[in-house]
Design a protein around this motif. Structure first.
Motif, PDB file in Angstrom:
ATOM      1  N   GLU A  52       1.294   5.397  41.216  1.00 34.54           N
ATOM      2  CA  GLU A  52       1.730   4.487  39.862  1.00 34.54           C
ATOM      3  C   GLU A  52       1.255   4.950  38.543  1.00 34.54           C
ATOM      4  O   GLU A  52       2.073   5.015  37.729  1.00 34.54           O
ATOM      5  CB  GLU A  52       1.382   2.941  40.172  1.00 34.54           C
ATOM      6  CG  GLU A  52       2.125   2.180  41.333  1.00 34.54           C
ATOM      7  CD  GLU A  52       3.504   1.920  41.121  1.00 34.54           C
ATOM      8  OE1 GLU A  52       3.937   1.995  39.844  1.00 34.54           O
ATOM      9  OE2 GLU A  52       4.427   1.652  41.844  1.00 34.54           O
ATOM     10  N   LEU A  53      -0.009   5.135  38.435  1.00 30.94           N
ATOM     11  CA  LEU A  53      -0.726   5.736  37.091  1.00 30.94           C
ATOM     12  C   LEU A  53      -0.008   7.125  36.715  1.00 30.94           C
ATOM     13  O   LEU A  53       0.251   7.176  35.574  1.00 30.94           O
ATOM     14  CB  LEU A  53      -2.020   5.844  37.272  1.00 30.94           C
ATOM     15  CG  LEU A  53      -2.908   4.322  37.510  1.00 30.94           C
ATOM     16  CD1 LEU A  53      -4.342   4.962  37.590  1.00 30.94           C
ATOM     17  CD2 LEU A  53      -2.381   3.443  36.307  1.00 30.94           C
ATOM     18  N   ARG A  54       0.312   7.749  37.712  1.00 35.58           N
ATOM     19  CA  ARG A  54       1.069   9.198  37.376  1.00 35.58           C
ATOM     20  C   ARG A  54       2.750   8.828  36.801  1.00 35.58           C
ATOM     21  O   ARG A  54       2.835   9.064  35.927  1.00 35.58           O
ATOM     22  CB  ARG A  54       1.246   9.989  38.706  1.00 35.58           C
ATOM     23  CG  ARG A  54       1.879  11.258  38.416  1.00 35.58           C
ATOM     24  CD  ARG A  54       1.918  12.195  39.679  1.00 35.58           C
ATOM     25  NE  ARG A  54       0.792  12.352  40.185  1.00 35.58           N
ATOM     26  CZ  ARG A  54       0.430  12.150  41.488  1.00 35.58           C
ATOM     27  NH1 ARG A  54       1.398  11.894  42.324  1.00 35.58           N
ATOM     28  NH2 ARG A  54      -0.696  12.572  41.977  1.00 35.58           N
ATOM     29  N   GLU A  55       3.398   7.819  37.635  1.00 36.31           N
ATOM     30  CA  GLU A  55       4.639   7.467  37.162  1.00 36.31           C
ATOM     31  C   GLU A  55       4.473   6.721  35.965  1.00 36.31           C
ATOM     32  O   GLU A  55       5.545   6.810  35.029  1.00 36.31           O
ATOM     33  CB  GLU A  55       5.174   6.524  38.315  1.00 36.31           C
ATOM     34  CG  GLU A  55       5.603   7.222  39.613  1.00 36.31           C
ATOM     35  CD  GLU A  55       6.074   6.359  40.625  1.00 36.31           C
ATOM     36  OE1 GLU A  55       6.384   6.991  41.763  1.00 36.31           O
ATOM     37  OE2 GLU A  55       6.189   5.313  40.489  1.00 36.31           O
ATOM     38  N   GLU A  56       3.392   5.665  35.886  1.00 35.65           N
ATOM     39  CA  GLU A  56       3.797   4.882  34.470  1.00 35.65           C
ATOM     40  C   GLU A  56       3.248   5.333  33.277  1.00 35.65           C
ATOM     41  O   GLU A  56       3.487   4.966  32.238  1.00 35.65           O
ATOM     42  CB  GLU A  56       3.335   3.394  34.719  1.00 35.65           C
ATOM     43  CG  GLU A  56       3.858   2.620  35.930  1.00 35.65           C
ATOM     44  CD  GLU A  56       3.357   1.206  35.936  1.00 35.65           C
ATOM     45  OE1 GLU A  56       2.304   0.954  35.172  1.00 35.65           O
ATOM     46  OE2 GLU A  56       3.763   0.488  36.598  1.00 35.65           O
ATOM     47  N   LEU A  57       2.187   6.324  33.391  1.00 31.48           N
ATOM     48  CA  LEU A  57       1.433   6.564  32.443  1.00 31.48           C
ATOM     49  C   LEU A  57       1.309   8.259  32.239  1.00 31.48           C
ATOM     50  O   LEU A  57       0.913   8.569  31.154  1.00 31.48           O
ATOM     51  CB  LEU A  57      -0.076   6.200  32.378  1.00 31.48           C
ATOM     52  CG  LEU A  57      -0.144   4.769  32.593  1.00 31.48           C
ATOM     53  CD1 LEU A  57      -1.819   4.445  32.775  1.00 31.48           C
ATOM     54  CD2 LEU A  57       0.395   3.860  31.585  1.00 31.48           C
ATOM     55  N   GLY A  58       1.692   8.945  33.163  1.00 30.38           N
ATOM     56  CA  GLY A  58       1.806  10.462  33.148  1.00 30.38           C
ATOM     57  C   GLY A  58       0.277  11.092  33.353  1.00 30.38           C
ATOM     58  O   GLY A  58       0.274  12.160  32.625  1.00 30.38           O
ATOM     59  N   VAL A  59      -0.468  10.126  34.040  1.00 30.30           N
ATOM     60  CA  VAL A  59      -1.904  10.910  33.910  1.00 30.30           C
ATOM     61  C   VAL A  59      -2.185  10.898  35.684  1.00 30.30           C
ATOM     62  O   VAL A  59      -1.895  10.424  36.315  1.00 30.30           O
ATOM     63  CB  VAL A  59      -2.934   9.781  33.548  1.00 30.30           C
ATOM     64  CG1 VAL A  59      -2.635   9.929  31.919  1.00 30.30           C
ATOM     65  CG2 VAL A  59      -2.860   8.519  34.142  1.00 30.30           C
ATOM     66  N   GLU A  60      -3.504  11.811  35.739  1.00 32.68           N
ATOM     67  CA  GLU A  60      -4.043  11.590  37.118  1.00 32.68           C
ATOM     68  C   GLU A  60      -5.166  10.920  37.042  1.00 32.68           C
ATOM     69  O   GLU A  60      -6.239  11.099  36.089  1.00 32.68           O
ATOM     70  CB  GLU A  60      -4.423  13.357  37.456  1.00 32.68           C
ATOM     71  CG  GLU A  60      -3.275  14.035  37.650  1.00 32.68           C
ATOM     72  CD  GLU A  60      -2.194  13.565  38.761  1.00 32.68           C
ATOM     73  OE1 GLU A  60      -2.744  13.083  39.709  1.00 32.68           O
ATOM     74  OE2 GLU A  60      -0.995  13.587  38.665  1.00 32.68           O
ATOM     75  N   ALA A  61      -5.510  10.341  38.186  1.00 29.04           N
ATOM     76  CA  ALA A  61      -6.624   9.321  38.139  1.00 29.04           C
ATOM     77  C   ALA A  61      -7.360   9.434  39.507  1.00 29.04           C
ATOM     78  O   ALA A  61      -6.530   9.544  40.435  1.00 29.04           O
ATOM     79  CB  ALA A  61      -6.302   7.769  37.536  1.00 29.04           C
ATOM     80  N   GLU A  62      -8.594   8.999  39.387  1.00 31.84           N
ATOM     81  CA  GLU A  62      -9.229   8.933  40.798  1.00 31.84           C
ATOM     82  C   GLU A  62      -9.473   7.538  40.914  1.00 31.84           C
ATOM     83  O   GLU A  62     -10.369   6.729  40.248  1.00 31.84           O
ATOM     84  CB  GLU A  62     -10.440   9.684  40.638  1.00 31.84           C
ATOM     85  CG  GLU A  62     -11.412   9.625  41.865  1.00 31.84           C
ATOM     86  CD  GLU A  62     -12.690  10.290  41.932  1.00 31.84           C
ATOM     87  OE1 GLU A  62     -13.258  10.474  42.978  1.00 31.84           O
ATOM     88  OE2 GLU A  62     -13.219  10.609  40.692  1.00 31.84           O
ATOM     89  N   PRO A  63      -9.107   6.738  41.888  1.00 33.88           N
ATOM     90  CA  PRO A  63      -9.642   5.341  42.243  1.00 33.88           C
ATOM     91  C   PRO A  63     -11.089   5.464  42.633  1.00 33.88           C
ATOM     92  O   PRO A  63     -11.498   6.299  43.469  1.00 33.88           O
ATOM     93  CB  PRO A  63      -8.655   5.041  43.471  1.00 33.88           C
ATOM     94  CG  PRO A  63      -7.565   5.981  43.577  1.00 33.88           C
ATOM     95  CD  PRO A  63      -8.171   7.343  43.121  1.00 33.88           C
ATOM     96  N   LEU A  64     -11.605   4.675  42.055  1.00 35.00           N
ATOM     97  CA  LEU A  64     -13.189   4.447  42.593  1.00 35.00           C
ATOM     98  C   LEU A  64     -13.732   3.408  43.646  1.00 35.00           C
ATOM     99  O   LEU A  64     -14.205   3.548  44.482  1.00 35.00           O
ATOM    100  CB  LEU A  64     -14.204   4.263  41.332  1.00 35.00           C
ATOM    101  CG  LEU A  64     -13.805   5.508  40.226  1.00 35.00           C
ATOM    102  CD1 LEU A  64     -14.403   5.176  38.915  1.00 35.00           C
ATOM    103  CD2 LEU A  64     -14.361   6.654  40.786  1.00 35.00           C
TER     104      LEU A  64
END
Length: 149
Positions: A52-64
């Protein structure tokens, strides 16, 4: 009734939390939320957050870690919020949002959060303040141990 999980991302970077202003649907437009979306069948909640963060914001993130609690959105939908660390990319409002803001712990009340996001935002703010205070304490100890140099 089967309950689907909507995952919200308390995306933190450099001591600030990302807020996203909804552009749709009309009843939510103009209010602020933690970005995210529905977990798909067979997808774990952390996997859904990354997608969802990739689709909505165009970022790569790590869930903590998951923020304790769950908040009903409507019958059959419940919100879970996870903290996440920005790995790469500059967030942009690609889907469902028209503005993004990075907010420090003292700025979290400066936007009109969706009601269901408020408890998780408050907890994310507490965590950001604790991290900031721990950093300040470490810096102070480092300065003292090096003779103020």
């Amino acid at each position: 009734m089967t309950v689907r999980v909507v995952v919200g991302g308390a995306l933190c970077h450099e001591g600030r939390l990302l807020a996203a202003r909804r552009s749709a649907p009309p009843e939510l437009a103009g209010r602020w939320e933690l970005p995210g979306g529905k977990a798909e069948p067979g997808e774990s909640v952390p996997e859904a957050l990354v997608r969802e963060l990739r689709e909505e914001l165009g970022v790569e993130a790590e869930p903590l870690e998951r923020i304790p609690g769950e908040w009903p959105l409507r019958p059959g939908l419940v919100l879970h919020v996870w903290t996440a660390r920005l790995l790469s990319g500059e967030p942009a409002p690609l889907e469902d949002h028209d503005e993004l803001r990075w907010l420090g712990p003292g700025e979290l009340d400066s936007v009109d959060w969706l009601d269901q996001d408020r408890p998780a935002v408050a907890e994310a703010g507490r965590r950001l303040r604790a991290e900031r205070d721990e950093r300040a304490e470490r810096d102070e100890q480092h300065t003292r141990s090096h003779g103020g140099a």
